[in-house]
Design a protein around this motif. Structure first.
Motif, PDB file in Angstrom:
ATOM      1  N   PRO B   8       4.053 -11.787  -1.605  1.00  0.00           N
ATOM      2  CA  PRO B   8       4.475 -11.185  -0.407  1.00  0.00           C
ATOM      3  C   PRO B   8       3.741 -10.434   0.438  1.00  0.00           C
ATOM      4  N   ARG B   9       4.007 -10.210   1.624  1.00  0.00           N
ATOM      5  CA  ARG B   9       3.281  -9.124   2.417  1.00  0.00           C
ATOM      6  C   ARG B   9       3.428  -7.603   2.183  1.00  0.00           C
ATOM      7  N   TYR B  10       4.775  -7.359   1.950  1.00  0.00           N
ATOM      8  CA  TYR B  10       5.094  -5.943   1.234  1.00  0.00           C
ATOM      9  C   TYR B  10       5.903  -5.974   0.045  1.00  0.00           C
ATOM     10  N   LEU B  11       5.704  -5.205  -0.991  1.00  0.00           N
ATOM     11  CA  LEU B  11       6.416  -5.200  -2.175  1.00  0.00           C
ATOM     12  C   LEU B  11       6.295  -3.880  -2.769  1.00  0.00           C
ATOM     13  N   ILE B  12       7.440  -3.393  -3.252  1.00  0.00           N
ATOM     14  CA  ILE B  12       7.586  -1.970  -3.958  1.00  0.00           C
ATOM     15  C   ILE B  12       8.271  -2.579  -5.070  1.00  0.00           C
ATOM     16  N   THR B  13       7.625  -2.102  -6.356  1.00  0.00           N
ATOM     17  CA  THR B  13       7.908  -2.495  -7.558  1.00  0.00           C
ATOM     18  C   THR B  13       8.029  -1.119  -8.634  1.00  0.00           C
ATOM     19  N   VAL B  14       8.350  -1.369 -10.044  1.00  0.00           N
ATOM     20  CA  VAL B  14       8.394  -0.115 -10.630  1.00  0.00           C
ATOM     21  C   VAL B  14       7.232  -0.393 -11.901  1.00  0.00           C
ATOM     22  N   THR B 102     -19.321 -17.313   5.812  1.00  0.00           N
ATOM     23  CA  THR B 102     -18.258 -16.642   6.176  1.00  0.00           C
ATOM     24  C   THR B 102     -17.079 -16.675   5.483  1.00  0.00           C
ATOM     25  N   GLN B 103     -16.385 -15.554   5.377  1.00  0.00           N
ATOM     26  CA  GLN B 103     -15.542 -15.059   4.471  1.00  0.00           C
ATOM     27  C   GLN B 103     -14.048 -15.079   5.498  1.00  0.00           C
ATOM     28  N   TYR B 104     -13.305 -15.683   5.157  1.00  0.00           N
ATOM     29  CA  TYR B 104     -11.896 -15.729   5.720  1.00  0.00           C
ATOM     30  C   TYR B 104     -10.856 -14.927   4.864  1.00  0.00           C
ATOM     31  N   PHE B 105     -10.081 -13.980   5.632  1.00  0.00           N
ATOM     32  CA  PHE B 105      -9.280 -13.178   5.039  1.00  0.00           C
ATOM     33  C   PHE B 105      -7.984 -13.369   5.153  1.00  0.00           C
ATOM     34  N   GLY B 106      -6.979 -13.315   4.115  1.00  0.00           N
ATOM     35  CA  GLY B 106      -5.593 -13.195   4.490  1.00  0.00           C
ATOM     36  C   GLY B 106      -4.901 -11.869   5.076  1.00  0.00           C
ATOM     37  N   PRO B 107      -3.824 -11.717   5.600  1.00  0.00           N
ATOM     38  CA  PRO B 107      -3.228 -10.981   6.172  1.00  0.00           C
ATOM     39  C   PRO B 107      -3.000  -9.753   5.247  1.00  0.00           C
ATOM     40  N   GLY B 108      -3.200  -9.600   4.001  1.00  0.00           N
ATOM     41  CA  GLY B 108      -2.823  -8.309   3.208  1.00  0.00           C
ATOM     42  C   GLY B 108      -1.697  -8.346   2.550  1.00  0.00           C
ATOM     43  N   THR B 109      -1.547  -7.786   1.348  1.00  0.00           N
ATOM     44  CA  THR B 109      -0.214  -7.204   0.704  1.00  0.00           C
ATOM     45  C   THR B 109      -0.331  -5.917   0.479  1.00  0.00           C
ATOM     46  N   ARG B 110       0.907  -5.015   0.943  1.00  0.00           N
ATOM     47  CA  ARG B 110       0.827  -3.907   0.627  1.00  0.00           C
ATOM     48  C   ARG B 110       1.807  -3.767  -0.595  1.00  0.00           C
ATOM     49  N   LEU B 111       1.318  -3.157  -1.695  1.00  0.00           N
ATOM     50  CA  LEU B 111       1.845  -3.003  -2.873  1.00  0.00           C
ATOM     51  C   LEU B 111       1.978  -1.501  -3.391  1.00  0.00           C
ATOM     52  N   THR B 112       3.351  -1.072  -3.511  1.00  0.00           N
ATOM     53  CA  THR B 112       3.776   0.049  -3.948  1.00  0.00           C
ATOM     54  C   THR B 112       4.140   0.205  -5.380  1.00  0.00           C
TER      55      THR B 112
END
Lengths: 112, 114
Positions: B8-14, B102-112
């Protein structure tokens, strides 16, 4: 261990100014050096890649130079615009372990 | 459109709840890698893969696993996440197996991780 340094960490300039962003690295045994742009909360976009055998690369208003022996690269931005505001990162690729080592970036703000 | 996608692009877990962050590229690239980005520390490589079934550790592999069963996919697995793995994660790919292009990057996943 390769270390990449970018100083200063932040830079603010008025629109229209020509500017130079600096990058230095400690181990000159590199395959290439890349400059990336990162907008807040977004991924990285490759701007320019310079192979170790090259001295410079140009794309539009951007020009990147590489002095491998002295461990330095510069990114020149001509006629800066507010849309150039972003964080600029340089990274060197070391072939020995297929590793890309990044600097911490320079956050550029171009004031209208 | 040529791209690297992450989910996912954003994920909050325990703490301790296993999770997987997927990465996929549609450019037939040989080399794929994972990075984490932390304030003050910059981008650090976690794992990389030079081809299918070929993976190796980067600078900060502890607490992470990867697999490369297909050329296009390179999932990042956190078996037992801990709060110190809270970070912004990026997947990247490049055409050559050595990664020296050349490196191609994804949009990122912010994990908490709580």
């Amino acid at each position: 261990k390769q270390e990449v340094t970018q100083i200063p960490a932040a830079l603010s300039v008025p629109e229209g100014e020509n500017l130079v962003l600096n990058c230095s690295f400690t181990d000159s045994a590199i395959y290439n050096l890349q400059w990336f742009r990162q907008d807040p909360g977004k991924g990285l976009t490759s701007l320019l890649l310079i192979q170790s055998s090259q001295r410079e690369q140009t794309s539009g208003r951007l020009n990147a130079s590489l002095d491998k022996s002295s461990g330095r690269s510069t990114l020149y931005i001509a006629a800066s615009q507010p849309g150039d505001s972003a964080t600029y990162l340089c990274a060197v690729f070391t072939g020995a372990n297929s590793k890309l080592t990044f600097g911490k970036g320079i956050t550029l703000s171009v004031r209208p | 459109e040529a791209q690297v996608t992450q989910n996912p692009r954003y994920l909050i877990t325990v703490t301790g709840k296993k999770l997987t962050v997927t990465c996929s590229q549609n450019m037939n690239h040989e080399y794929m890698s994972w990075y984490r980005q932390d304030p003050g520390l910059g981008l650090r490589q976690i794992y990389y893969s030079m081809n299918v079934e070929v993976t190796d550790k980067g600078d900060v592999p502890e607490g992470y696993k990867v697999s490369r069963k297909e050329k296009r996919n390179f999932p990042l697995i956190l078996e037992s996440p801990s709060p110190n793995q809270t970070s912004l994660y990026f997947c990247a790919s490049s055409l050559w197996s050595a990664g020296a292009d050349t490196q191609y990057f994804g949009p990122g996943t912010r994990l908490t991780v709580l």
